[in-house]
Design an enzyme around this catalytic site. Structure first.
Site, short mmCIF file in Angstrom:
data_model
loop_
_atom_site.label_atom_id
_atom_site.label_comp_id
_atom_site.label_asym_id
_atom_site.label_seq_id
_atom_site.Cartn_x
_atom_site.Cartn_y
_atom_site.Cartn_z
N GLU A 94 0.45 -8.77 -2.12
CA GLU A 94 0.16 -8.40 -3.50
C GLU A 94 1.38 -8.70 -4.36
OE1 GLU A 94 -3.22 -5.03 -3.27
OE2 GLU A 94 -1.23 -4.27 -2.86
N CYS A 107 6.61 -9.26 -10.49
CA CYS A 107 7.15 -8.54 -9.33
C CYS A 107 6.58 -9.24 -8.10
CB CYS A 107 6.72 -7.07 -9.38
SG CYS A 107 7.23 -6.13 -7.94
N CYS A 114 6.27 -4.83 5.70
CA CYS A 114 7.72 -4.57 5.70
C CYS A 114 8.07 -3.75 6.93
CB CYS A 114 8.12 -3.81 4.44
SG CYS A 114 9.91 -3.55 4.33
N CYS A 118 9.91 2.73 5.04
CA CYS A 118 10.22 3.92 4.24
C CYS A 118 8.95 4.77 4.18
CB CYS A 118 10.66 3.53 2.83
SG CYS A 118 12.06 2.41 2.82
N CYS A 121 6.34 4.74 1.16
CA CYS A 121 5.97 3.44 0.59
C CYS A 121 4.77 2.86 1.34
CB CYS A 121 7.16 2.50 0.67
SG CYS A 121 6.74 0.77 0.37
N CYS A 333 5.25 0.68 -8.22
CA CYS A 333 6.30 0.63 -7.23
C CYS A 333 5.91 1.44 -5.99
CB CYS A 333 7.53 1.26 -7.88
SG CYS A 333 9.01 0.90 -7.03
#
Ligand code: SF4
Length: 342
Positions: A94, A107, A114, A118, A121, A333
């Site tokens: 995305e 962005c 990933c 975290c 996230c 975010c």
């Protein structure tokens, strides 16, 4: 040549494209023309390159292609933010276009998923599939630019993935977006969770892009949980490299700090942050947490408490509160993720 063995011309700079056309016994300027079609006119097809001979276009298309990525879904938020679901072969990522008063910011993502994980996230929770190539990183930008009436002026590497764990492709894409597409280097920001090896390399690169560090807490123990790479990339070493970065590049660093209710938002957390960042030329950006579906159920700190936190920090550092964009379409975010089965 089989489709699979072909390479994309996107992600190659003008000099590399010149070398390619020379291998077809063409003059240098043909390479410059092709580069212009790709990076200035955003063409997605060799056929459109009207000042290139048909023979050369045919020869090129036997060995090369332009895009292997395509936008397969667009989600518009009320605040104008547009999220794109982009498919590269079997993977999706995305990327988001964020419209602000005076500029349009893309962005973009550097990895499919990933590995940093975290816990607050959505990308980290959706696992890791692969690094994107420099071509695929640049393609995201070009695909979004093709869709947009306005020129994109800024790029933030804050989408899916940890850019410094895909270092070479990230830096190559920055150079292409800056030199070939013409995005000002100071309008490009790379955001990292603090990979020490990558930080050391960045210091030596002498590239003037902006650097943002996702800090999220100044407490070493707590950071092991909130940013798990901290276990192998300790905060004390990261802050040492941040100081070195500022000294050697003369640039200011931005520290990103997600505000998690009753987790990292007390007055003591603010005081510790001031103590740890003392002497570093920096700016602090406080980010209200955007809700994701997770077993840990993090909540954002209420705005009045974020403002109090900001006031404490502002005595020592320029501090801002990020305005979250695209929240209702999960475009903000920390909300980007791999979408399965598309
Ligand atoms: S916040 Fe950044 S580094 Fe952490 S899991 Fe999400 S994408 Fe990865």
């Amino acid at each position: 040549m089989k489709e699979k063995e072909k390479e994309s011309l996107i992600g190659k700079d003008t000099n590399e494209i010149i070398e390619i056309v020379k291998s077809f016994n063409e003059k240098d300027y043909r390479g410059k023309q092709i580069s212009k079609w790709i990076y200035q006119k955003f063409t997605d097809n060799f056929e459109n390159m009207s000042d290139i001979s048909k023979d050369l276009r045919n020869e090129l298309s036997k060995k090369y292609y332009l895009y292997n990525g395509q936008i397969i879904k667009t989600s518009n938020s009320d605040d104008g933010t547009i999220k794109y679901l982009i498919k590269f072969n079997n993977d999706t990522i995305e990327a988001v276009n964020i419209f602000q008063k005076y500029h349009l910011t893309a962005c973009i993502s550097t990895q499919v998923g990933c590995n940093v994980k975290c816990p607050f996230c959505a990308t980290g929770l959706s696992g890791f599939r692969k690094n994107l190539s420099a071509s695929e990183i640049v393609q995201q930008f070009l695909l979004m630019q093709r869709e947009s009436k306005e020129r994109i002026s800024n790029i933030v590497y804050m989408g899916m993935g940890e850019p410094l764990l895909n270092y070479d492709n990230t830096i190559k894409s920055v150079k292409i977006l800056n030199k070939e597409v013409g995005i000002g280097i100071r309008n490009i920001t790379i955001s990292t969770s603090g990979i020490l090896k990558g930080m050391e390399k960045i210091i030596k690169e002498n590239l003037q892009f902006n650097l943002a560090i996702s800090l999220h807490t100044a407490d070493e123990e707590q950071r092991n949980k909130l940013v798990p790479i901290n276990k192998n990339n300790p905060l004390k070493d990261l802050l040492f490299l941040c100081k070195k970065y500022v000294q050697e590049t003369n640039r200011r660093i931005t520290f990103e700090y997600v505000m998690l209710n009753n987790i990292n938002d007390s007055i003591d957390h603010a005081k510790l942050l001031i103590e740890k960042l003392k002497g570093i030329h920096c700016h602090i950006n406080l980010i209200p947490h955007n809700k994701i579906y997770s077993s840990e159920n993090y909540e954002s700190t209420p705005m009045n408490k974020i403002k109090l936190f900001k006031d404490i920090l502002s005595e020592y550092f320029p501090t801002t509160i990020r305005v979250s964009r695209g929240r209702e379409k999960d475009s903000a975010c920390g909300q980007l993720r791999i979408i399965q089965g598309v």
